[in-house]
Design a protein around this motif. Sequence first.
Motif, PDB file in Angstrom:
ATOM      1  N   GLY A  67       0.787  -1.225   0.000  1.00 21.34           N
ATOM      2  CA  GLY A  67       0.000   0.000   0.000  1.00 21.34           C
ATOM      3  C   GLY A  67       0.819   1.275   0.000  1.00 21.34           C
ATOM      4  O   GLY A  67       0.288   2.360   0.254  1.00 21.34           O
ATOM      5  N   ALA A  68       2.126   1.165  -0.295  1.00 23.69           N
ATOM      6  CA  ALA A  68       2.987   2.347  -0.289  1.00 23.69           C
ATOM      7  C   ALA A  68       3.011   3.065  -1.632  1.00 23.69           C
ATOM      8  O   ALA A  68       3.636   4.110  -1.773  1.00 23.69           O
ATOM      9  CB  ALA A  68       4.411   1.951   0.097  1.00 23.69           C
ATOM     10  N   GLY A  69       2.341   2.496  -2.649  1.00 21.92           N
ATOM     11  CA  GLY A  69       2.325   3.112  -3.969  1.00 21.92           C
ATOM     12  C   GLY A  69       3.456   2.664  -4.862  1.00 21.92           C
ATOM     13  O   GLY A  69       3.477   2.993  -6.055  1.00 21.92           O
ATOM     14  N   ARG A  70       4.405   1.942  -4.308  1.00 21.88           N
ATOM     15  CA  ARG A  70       5.518   1.382  -5.054  1.00 21.88           C
ATOM     16  C   ARG A  70       6.076   0.216  -4.241  1.00 21.88           C
ATOM     17  O   ARG A  70       5.779   0.071  -3.052  1.00 21.88           O
ATOM     18  CB  ARG A  70       6.616   2.417  -5.319  1.00 21.88           C
ATOM     19  N   TRP A  71       6.843  -0.626  -4.901  1.00 18.50           N
ATOM     20  CA  TRP A  71       7.424  -1.790  -4.224  1.00 18.50           C
ATOM     21  C   TRP A  71       8.918  -1.562  -4.016  1.00 18.50           C
ATOM     22  O   TRP A  71       9.686  -1.534  -4.962  1.00 18.50           O
ATOM     23  CB  TRP A  71       7.200  -3.052  -5.052  1.00 18.50           C
ATOM     24  N   ASP A  72       9.299  -1.360  -2.762  1.00 21.17           N
ATOM     25  CA  ASP A  72      10.702  -1.205  -2.398  1.00 21.17           C
ATOM     26  C   ASP A  72      11.129  -2.445  -1.622  1.00 21.17           C
ATOM     27  O   ASP A  72      10.766  -2.609  -0.446  1.00 21.17           O
ATOM     28  CB  ASP A  72      10.906   0.056  -1.558  1.00 21.17           C
ATOM     29  N   ALA A  73      11.872  -3.311  -2.282  1.00 22.53           N
ATOM     30  CA  ALA A  73      12.259  -4.586  -1.675  1.00 22.53           C
ATOM     31  C   ALA A  73      13.329  -4.390  -0.603  1.00 22.53           C
ATOM     32  O   ALA A  73      14.336  -3.724  -0.834  1.00 22.53           O
ATOM     33  CB  ALA A  73      12.781  -5.537  -2.756  1.00 22.53           C
ATOM     34  N   ILE A  74      13.077  -4.958   0.579  1.00 22.64           N
ATOM     35  CA  ILE A  74      14.054  -4.964   1.669  1.00 22.64           C
ATOM     36  C   ILE A  74      14.622  -6.374   1.764  1.00 22.64           C
ATOM     37  O   ILE A  74      13.887  -7.339   1.978  1.00 22.64           O
ATOM     38  CB  ILE A  74      13.392  -4.569   3.005  1.00 22.64           C
ATOM     39  N   ASP A  75      15.926  -6.496   1.584  1.00 28.66           N
ATOM     40  CA  ASP A  75      16.586  -7.788   1.713  1.00 28.66           C
ATOM     41  C   ASP A  75      16.640  -8.155   3.190  1.00 28.66           C
ATOM     42  O   ASP A  75      17.226  -7.428   4.000  1.00 28.66           O
ATOM     43  CB  ASP A  75      18.006  -7.695   1.133  1.00 28.66           C
TER      44      ASP A  75
END
Length: 239
Positions: A94-102
């Motif tokens: 739901g953040a408007g974009r996908w930011d992958a955290i390793d």
Amino acid sequence: MPLNIPQLILQFIENQTETRTMLLPFHYPKKEEWEEFQSGFRYHGLSGEDLTSTKEGEWQPGWYVIALNEMDDPFFIDLNEEASGFPVYYALHGAGRWDAIDLGFDIVSLGYFLEKMEKAGKDKIACLQLVELSTDIQNPFWLELHTTIQEWDDEEAESTEIDPALLRYGKLVVTDAGPNKVKVAKYLMKIWDIGPQEALVRLTQQDVLVANGFLLHLQKHIDNLQQLGATVAWSDLPM
């Protein structure tokens, strides 16, 4: 969509490991639901439109969801990284974009960590030690988990004696699903072993039975449902 799920992934999702925190994986796909589980991530659930893209902030073509937490945040792997043991990533939904955290775990080592957390239960000290010793506490996800565990009520978390009141037998019902009806339905569908649409239909009824049993065993569901915004009620039953 691959026809065969790699064995490492299959073993992880079949273990269905649950812990006592809403941030860690809770809902896993069954083998036959693997493709359906990617809905909303790899493709649009209604139109079937492909949502993958190589652009930054978009869902990448190799990403596949292996679990969701109770906030519907995805844990996922990249099928192109099998040689590395499938490192596991997390992203905020739901953040408007996908930011992958390793997360710093491959899929096997994450499974071991979750099993240890499951065994630790609500032992606050044990859970904190596991996070501190097993993860990079500077990682935003693990920092949030560590902070959440620190906020657990000490008396509740560290108590080893069983309160006699928890040995009451009765029924747990949802009297009001609250503002997060879809999330409540997703939580209950696993308890009832039904699909999400059927769970939503049940929640339109009055005083929906969650389960019968001892309060000791159902307290977790009470806590989690209340955290999701649902109103629940408990009634004692004769044994």
